[in-house]
Design a protein around this motif. Structure first.
Motif, short mmCIF file in Angstrom:
data_model
loop_
_atom_site.label_atom_id
_atom_site.label_comp_id
_atom_site.label_asym_id
_atom_site.label_seq_id
_atom_site.Cartn_x
_atom_site.Cartn_y
_atom_site.Cartn_z
N HIS A 1 27.94 81.63 53.77
CA HIS A 1 29.04 81.34 54.69
C HIS A 1 29.52 82.57 55.45
O HIS A 1 30.22 82.44 56.44
N LEU A 2 29.15 83.74 54.98
CA LEU A 2 29.47 84.95 55.74
C LEU A 2 28.28 85.36 56.60
O LEU A 2 28.44 85.79 57.74
N GLU B 1 26.11 83.57 58.06
CA GLU B 1 25.92 82.79 59.28
C GLU B 1 26.86 83.26 60.40
O GLU B 1 26.61 83.03 61.57
N LEU B 2 27.94 83.92 60.01
CA LEU B 2 28.92 84.33 61.02
C LEU B 2 28.48 85.59 61.76
O LEU B 2 28.83 85.79 62.92
N GLU C 1 37.21 79.52 59.10
CA GLU C 1 35.88 78.91 59.02
C GLU C 1 35.34 78.97 57.59
O GLU C 1 34.80 78.00 57.06
N VAL C 2 35.52 80.13 56.99
CA VAL C 2 34.96 80.33 55.66
C VAL C 2 35.74 79.53 54.61
O VAL C 2 35.15 78.86 53.77
N LYS D 1 34.82 75.92 54.78
CA LYS D 1 33.51 75.62 54.22
C LYS D 1 33.52 75.72 52.70
O LYS D 1 32.89 74.91 52.00
N GLU D 2 34.22 76.73 52.20
CA GLU D 2 34.27 76.91 50.75
C GLU D 2 34.95 75.71 50.10
O GLU D 2 34.48 75.16 49.12
N VAL E 1 31.05 72.61 52.82
CA VAL E 1 30.29 72.38 54.06
C VAL E 1 29.10 73.35 54.08
O VAL E 1 29.27 74.54 53.84
#
Lengths: 848, 305, 345
Positions: A719-720, A722-723, B40-41, B44-45, B49
């Motif tokens: 999740h990091l 992809e940013l 965003e993070v 998702k967490e 997602v």
């Protein structure tokens, strides 16, 4: 700050909401610039010129907070007539010894004062400047230097010396050196001056953009001078905020992971100068100020470590402390590895193969060890260099020929263990274990404790004197849980301090004794477990207490939120202004009182004058707020404690496309250089043999919000990753046009050490600057990437050299020179050949 | 056409009767967004997602591109050059000169725009939880419903992946996950709301750019904020989606923007497709009649022959 | 815009350059390609459309779409065609039966039955979760043309099947025959609701055509039903079907022309690219088909060719509409432009 400390930046946004003006001075336009009132791009590595310009602006226009400066700084102090300034010596101060490349600081002393630098090289016969801890202010006989001129007119008083020293830092020179238009510079200087004084205060926030230079310490010193001149220290809304590189870095200097200090900034002893504890204390403590109790702090520390074994008869086991006889910094260690002088190494949460300057050299060094222990969340680059990485790809290293035995031990994360973080404002905040660490993951505390136990078991029964230090340690923390985790709170209690006879927690460092009746692991943290309560775990919401919020966690020292806060009141003890009142003298009660814990002897009246035989804090006057300094004053001029000058001076970065426009001396004369083939230097503008034109651009490294340091904690997280999925460089449209760089394409960035490739982001956020009559382009590189993880890329730190600040041995990765060409870098053996061709063309410096 | 006719079923909050809660939503104040992407993070967490990456986009610091099935919060980054203070047609040589010419310095530096009119806008986009939600109206299975909080949620156990809501959304919020076949979007953390917790993104936002709360309260706060910004010379501040009379009956998640919505990839005047549905049905009825008439004519023609 | 390739792989310079990160991208900026990813393909298409967008296009966010393109696949335009044909065949069949043209009636019922048999299969196949197709009948929602359509399709199936079986098998004519007139009435709904289905969207080229699109679909349905039945029916009995086909073809041309004219700028997707080619082909085939059938009259070969052309034309027109939706969604100018105009005028 928004970029790298977004959570802390909420308070800046709140201040802005209340009307604060945010000015951002940074070579690149960041997320901070986006919300700042003014962004000032400047050439990387020229901040002393910029800040020095502000000092000059303040002094030339009489903007200093006169009363504050007169009483609370050493402005009035007269300096030895042997002192000579950079004005007279072409950029050097008096005392420069070219042979040893260091300063003899004897001439820097206060007039008529006994010279007394902190320890270090004293045993070598001369008094050289040494970055030191403890009482670095020299010994003052009666709390005051012998000679002062309270009118600040004496030609050798600090104020006049300062004025003269910075007189050449004019707006014109600022523009010429930094590339900042004069009007913009004046805008900043005026904003700062008009927002400082009795009624208003201004704060500086900085991070590693200031520290990671060969003149890093002097950057901060210049800011300190500005803040002292404007009266912004010890007052609410003032100060200099050091934003740390990662969580609890403040903690790791307080209770250090550094080789040259002991807990609480007590220096490490040296072999010859410190034969006995008395020698050590004599050289490092002061008779005046709170360092006057260094004996109590040190003996309590020795009692915490060696318990009942430490007695007055055996000098409290002072001999058990290791002695340092030179640099053992991380960079020196890496060079030692390369030279085969280091056999084994522990890496705990550190990834030098990506995160340290000249990371390539570190990888080569690691490959030359016998053994290496890596404790981290992931198998980081520093654990995998022996089978993967640029040197394996280029054939410079061959797996089967690397002898390093690598032990990888998985680490628990902060939510998987109890412990504390110490943040930049000295706040200790406890965190509780939320979940058990998975599998074999263990906390650092577990690892160290059980490693210690195993070592002690192996040494048990030894009669060797050298093993006593380990066998006599108090190594008996209570454990809990399935894996025998040491109780972190037990460690905190030991750090906070205990009265031994009663086995009761002390309330603070003022209770520590020099007779062995108390034990304290870190005197500045003393009181964090007062009343047998973990004070760092307090979480009373701000809305339920005063605006200073003293019951949120615990701040060292003594839960003070602002240190030197005596300076928030005038010499008579009255607040400088009602608006900025913080701590003041209550004459009726005969006490200091206010919003915060007063940083002063609680009942010392403002008009107190010490007796001839007064000691320690009692030897300071009632109107001298800087209680850790031997003269009780903030230092505009530093007579001892710094290796590279009592005043900050603008020097060009070690690798610079420009000559020093202020002095003959090009770069910091005391910088630590290690020229060798693996650490070749780009020729700088003053080079006589090399061609600096081969590396015409300025390169600077930095961070992105999306990633954390060397990437182990972020490039491995989907999740990091992809940013910010790929390594990139940021260039101006002008540089892109000049070098044919395509937005979204590839660029290769080259220095004498390495060539790396990065995707190209062409952005107007990077601006070409007009410096010394020509245009200079700056290349911005995030330093997060390495060859492992979900998101991979070349490491920016491969490009930078090992060249260090002489005070704290920090690397210069915020300013260097480079070349940029379009396209991807060569592969395999072509890569080292490509870099070598650059070295040859430029005439890079490969040997001392 | 009345709302009742558009929504024959009882509308929220009547649909929930006594269980109805005050309508909640987001106020995203982009003037204080620092683009940290914590929203965003955190989203998702919390919501599990999946990640999704196409590599470096080149769109400033935005590598997540847009909202979709795998992105329920998305931070836009806009690098742009604007005229400083609206005076003069070309960028001034020096912002400071320009500022002093315009006496901006005396008024205090505005929230601006970089030294030469350059600025970097950031904005965290999210499902708007429209009062008249095109997705909800379009959903043929009833999978998309309005919760007791007035928010719009896709029930993942009902959705059969017809994809009709995808084109019904004027904001391009919803999308179908290719591996899963269902449509996903922001739930305004329905699960957290039921435990009196604020949505993950709002909690993670360090600067309160994302504010969660009762919509009425947020609207008032937003109006005050715009007024304040205007007083401070930020003439470009405007609310987006705070008007009940707009094409979707007002957003449950609305914004304070510093430029036109399209700059951030938002439609300037979105209209829920359902509003035009009666026209389309009427046209279809007429076309059906015409078709019947045509068939009849084909036979009549033969008889006439 | 996106660039293909994960870190370290592929030389992007070859994949294409990215628009310099400016918001007000100029029309000449080269689009990037995103090979091998779903979004990339869409953006590729966006790039393809870019050439058509006039100068002075409205602002956007890196030229990215504002609305999402449909997730639908080939089944959907096929269904538009097949369902439409079935819907128009039902009244044709019932009218034929009523006028005593049993040969025509049988074949028309056959076409209708085949159509409603294939339609659900197409629709279910397009679902992300086909096993949940029955959820379509979980509720009835007037606000959802797809819900309404599901019930229309279900109703048509329920009515056409017994009517057709009765006609084809000659069994239980009274019981099943009662379904005939109802099927005839319901059929046109099946032909036209699909136009409402696409018109009820945020995709400009669809939603702005909401008044004309049902007529286009009705006409296309008439043409295809007429043509299909004509092909199957002996010429002597096929007269009404042939006339319906010709009239439908002509009407389709008129409707398409009207729709594109009324759409104005929003009709640009019909002018180039895949939907443009399809639309042109559709018009050409419909015109040629109608003309051939009209001129060819009873010449069997000509009628067959004409019918084939009409069928292909109607199918192409549905594909053109379907594809135009993607192109219209892909370019933010189509979404933002009219909205901006609306706000400013």
């Amino acid at each position: 700050m928004a970029e790298c400390h977004p959570v802390g930046f909420q308070w800046v946004m709140e201040a802005k909401e209340r009307g604060a003006k945010i000015i951002h001075v940074d070579p690149r336009f960041t997320r901070t610039s986006a919300v700042a009132d003014l962004h000032v791009p400047l050439r990387a590595g020229t901040d002393i010129a910029f800040l020095g310009g502000i000092v000059n602006h303040i002094l030339a226009n009489g903007h200093e907070f006169r009363e504050y400066v007169k009483h609370y700084t050493n402005a009035a102090t007269i300096v030895s007539d042997e002192f000579a300034d950079t004005e007279d010596l072409g950029g050097l101060f008096s005392g420069w010894d070219p042979e040893s490349s260091s300063y003899d600081i004897e001439t820097w002393q206060y007039e008529g004062m006994d010279v007394y630098a902190s320890g270090g090289k004293r045993e070598e016969g001369a008094i050289f400047g040494e970055s030191a801890h403890g009482a670095q202010g020299g010994k003052l006989e009666h709390g005051n230097p012998p000679e002062m001129d309270m009118d600040l007119e004496h030609p050798r008083c600090v104020f006049q010396l300062l004025k003269r020293h910075f007189s050449r830092y004019t707006p014109e020179k600022v523009e010429e050196i930094c590339g900042v238009p004069q009007a913009t510079f004046l805008e900043v200087a005026e904003a700062l001056c008009s927002n400082s004084g009795r009624e208003r205060t201004s704060a500086f926030c900085y991070a590693v953009g200031w520290t990671q230079h060969t003149v890093g310490v002097q950057y901060i010193r210049t800011a300190a001078i500005i803040q002292l001149l404007l009266g912004n220290i010890g007052r609410p809304g003032g100060g200099i905020m050091a934003l740390r590189g990662h969580a609890s870095i403040q903690g790791s200097t307080d209770i250090p992971t550094l080789y040259n200090i002991l807990p609480g900034y007590i220096p490490m002893p040296h072999p010859h100068a410190h034969q006995t504890l008395d020698d050590f204390l004599e050289m490092n403590s002061a008779e005046t100020g709170f360092w006057g109790h260094m004996d109590a702090y040190t003996i309590s520390l020795l009692k915490a470590w060696w318990g009942e074994t430490a007695t007055e008869d055996n000098d409290w086991c002072f001999d058990y402390l290791p002695r340092i006889n030179g640099s053992h910094s991380a960079y020196q260690s890496a060079l030692d590895m390369l030279d085969g002088d280091l056999e084994g190494y522990f890496l705990l949460g550190e990834n030098p193969a990506v995160g340290s300057s000249n990371s390539r050299l570190h990888r080569l060094g690691l490959a030359n060890l016998d053994w290496l222990v890596v404790r981290d969340f992931q198998e980081i680059e520093s654990a995998a260099f022996w089978y993967e990485g640029p040197e394996i790809e280029s054939g410079e290293l061959v797996t089967s020929e690397i002898g390093t035995e690598v032990f990888f031990l998985p680490a628990a994360s902060h939510v998987e263990k109890d412990g504390s973080f110490t943040n930049t404002q000295r706040l200790l905040q406890w965190h509780h274990k939320a979940v058990e660490p998975p599998g074999d993951c263990r906390s650092e505390l577990w690892f160290m404790y059980h490693l210690g136990k195993r070592i002690r078991a192996k040494l048990a029964g030894s009669t060797e004197q050298r093993d006593r230090a380990i066998l006599d340690l108090t190594w008996d923390y209570p454990t809990e849980g399935a894996h025998d985790d040491p109780r972190a709170e037990a460690v905190l209690r030991e750090i906070s301090g205990v009265e031994l006879a009663e086995d009761s927690a002390v309330s603070g460092y003022t209770e520590l004794k020099n007779d062995g009746s108390t034990a304290c692991g870190c005197w500045i943290y003393s009181g964090c477990y007062a009343d047998e309560v973990n004070q760092t775990a307090r979480r009373k919401p701000g809305s339920e207490q005063s605006w200073v919020a003293p019951e949120w966690a615990w701040a060292w020292p003594a839960n003070r939120r602002i240190i030197y806060n005596r300076a928030s009141a005038d010499p008579d003890g009255k607040p400088w202004s009602e608006r900025k009142r913080y701590v003041w003298w209550d004459a009726d009660e005969g006490q200091w009182t206010g919003e915060d814990v007063p940083d002063f002897v609680a009942d010392m009246a403002p008009d107190y004058v010490p007796d001839e035989d007064a000691k320690a804090e009692q030897a300071l006057r009632g109107d001298e707020p800087f209680v850790m300094q031997a003269d009780g004053r903030g230092w505009l001029f530093v007579p001892s404690g710094l290796t590279d000058g009592p005043f900050p001076t603008h020097y060009e970065p070690h690798e610079s496309p420009f000559r020093n426009a202020l002095y003959e001396q090009q770069a910091n004369p005391g910088r630590e250089q290690f020229a060798r083939p693996a650490n070749a230097y780009n020729p700088s503008a003053d080079s006589r043999d090399g061609d600096p034109g081969v590396f015409p651009f300025v390169v600077t490294s930095y961070r992105l919000t999306e990633h954390h340091t060397a990437g182990a904690m972020s490039r491995t997280v989907p999740h990091l990753s992809e940013l910010q999925p790929e390594m990139f460089c940021e260039v101006s449209p002008e540089l892109a046009a000049e070098r044919g760089l395509e937005h979204g394409g590839w660029a290769t960035i080259v220095t004498s050490r390495a060539a790396i490739e990065a995707r190209v982001l062409v952005t107007e956020r990077i601006k070409p600057l007009a410096v010394q009559g020509r245009t200079v382009h700056q290349v911005g590189l995030p330093y997060h990437w390495g060859f492992r993880g979900i998101s991979k890329g070349d490491a920016a730190n491969d490009l930078f050299s090992i060249v260090l600040d002489p005070n704290v041995h920090i690397q210069e990765v915020k300013a260097a020179s480079c070349d940029v060409v379009s396209g991807r870098r060569p592969r395999g053996a072509d890569l080292p050949a490509f870099v070598a061709s650059y070295r040859e063309r430029a005439g890079s410096e490969e040997s001392p | 056409m009345t709302a009742a006719a558009r929504h024959p079923a009882p509308a929220w909050p009547e649909s929930w009767g006594e269980e109805a809660e005050p309508r909640v939503g987001f106020f995203t104040d982009t003037s204080v967004c620092i683009g940290c992407k914590a929203c965003e993070v955190a989203c998702k967490e919390w919501n599990g997602v999946p990640d999704e990456s196409d590599g470096l986009s080149g769109n400033s610091y935005d590598n997540s591109l847009d909202l979709g099935a795998n992105r329920w919060r998305h931070v836009a980054f806009v690098e742009q050059r604007v005229e400083v203070g609206g005076v003069g047609t070309s960028a001034p040589d020096s912002w400071v000169e320009e500022a002093s010419r315009q006496q901006l310095v005396e008024q205090g530096l505005p929230i601006h725009d970089g030294a030469d009119g350059f600025r970097w806008l950031m904005s965290s986009d999210v499902c708007k939880h429209c009062t008249e939600a095109g997705c909800l109206d379009a959903c043929p299975t009833g999978s998309i419903f309005r919760t007791e909080h007035g928010t719009v949620v896709v029930q993942e156990d009902i959705c059969n992946g017809c994809g009709y809501c995808v084109t019904a959304c004027p904001f391009g919020v919803l999308d179908r996950r290719s591996d899963d076949g269902r449509v996903w979007k922001c739930t305004l953390c329905y699960d957290r709301l039921q435990d009196d917790m604020e949505p993950a993104c709002a909690q993670a936002c360090p600067t309160d750019s994302i504010q969660f709360g009762e919509l009425e309260v947020l609207r008032r706060r937003a109006a005050d904020r715009v007024e304040r910004l205007h007083e401070h010379g930020v003439a470009s501040a405007r609310l987006y989606g705070a008007d009940d009379d707009d094409g979707v009956g007002g957003f449950g998640a609305f914004f304070l923007l510093l430029d036109e919505p399209e700059t951030y990839g938002l439609p300037p005047d979105p209209v829920v497709p359902t509003r035009h549905l009666p026209e389309a049905f009427a046209a279809a009825a007429a076309a059906s009649a015409a078709l019947l008439a045509g068939v009849a004519a084909a036979f009549i023609g033969r008889r006439a022959r | 815009m996106s660039v293909s390739g994960s870190s370290g792989s592929g030389d992007v310079r070859e994949a294409g350059n990215i628009d310099v990160s400016r918001v007000q991208g100029d029309a000449g900026a080269g689009p990037a390609t995103g090979q091998g990813t779903a979004t990339g393909v869409g953006r590729d298409r966006a790039g393809g459309e870019q050439r058509m967008v006039p100068k002075g296009k409205p602002r956007s966010y890196y030229d990215q779409p504002v609305v999402k393109r449909p997730v639908w696949t080939w089944e959907i335009p096929c269904y538009f065609f097949v369902g439409g044909m079935a819907g128009a065949s039902a009244p044709l069949a019932w009218a034929a039966a009523t006028t005593g043209n049993e040969r025509l009636a049988k074949r028309a019922w056959g076409v209708a039955l085949a159509g409603v048999a294939v339609s659900p299969a197409l629709l279910i196949s397009d679902l992300g979760r086909p096993e949940r197709f029955l959820n379509m009948l979980r509720v009835f929602k007037i606000t959802s043309p797809m819900s309404v359509g599901s019930w229309i399709l279900a109703a048509n199936g329920t009515l056409i099947a017994p009517a057709a079986l009765a006609a084809l098998t000659r069994r239980a004519p009274r019981i099943f025959g009662a379904a005939g007139p109802l099927a005839a009435l319901a059929g046109p709904g099946l032909s036209t609701y699909t136009a409402v289905l696409v018109a009820n969207s945020a995709i400009p080229v669809w939603s702005e055509a909401r008044r004309t699109l049902p007529f286009l679909f009705a006409a296309g349905s008439a043409a295809s039903a007429g043509a299909a039945v004509t092909l199957l029916t002996p010429a002597a009995a096929a007269g009404p079907a042939r006339r319906l086909a010709i009239a439908g073809g002509v009407a389709e041309l008129v409707a398409a022309q009207t729709m594109e004219r009324k759409l104005g700028d929003a009709a640009r997707p019909y002018e180039s690219g895949t939907p443009g080619r399809l639309a042109k082909a559709a018009k050409a085939m419909s015109a040629a088909g109608a003309a051939t059938m009209a001129i060819g009259r009873r010449r069997r070969g000509a009628v067959r060719i004409g019918a084939g052309l009409l069928l292909a034309g109607a199918a192409c027109e549905r594909w053109a509409v379907y594809k135009a939706g993607f192109a219209s969604a892909a370019d933010p100018a189509y979404t933002v432009g009219p909205q901006r105009d609306r706000l400013e005028h």
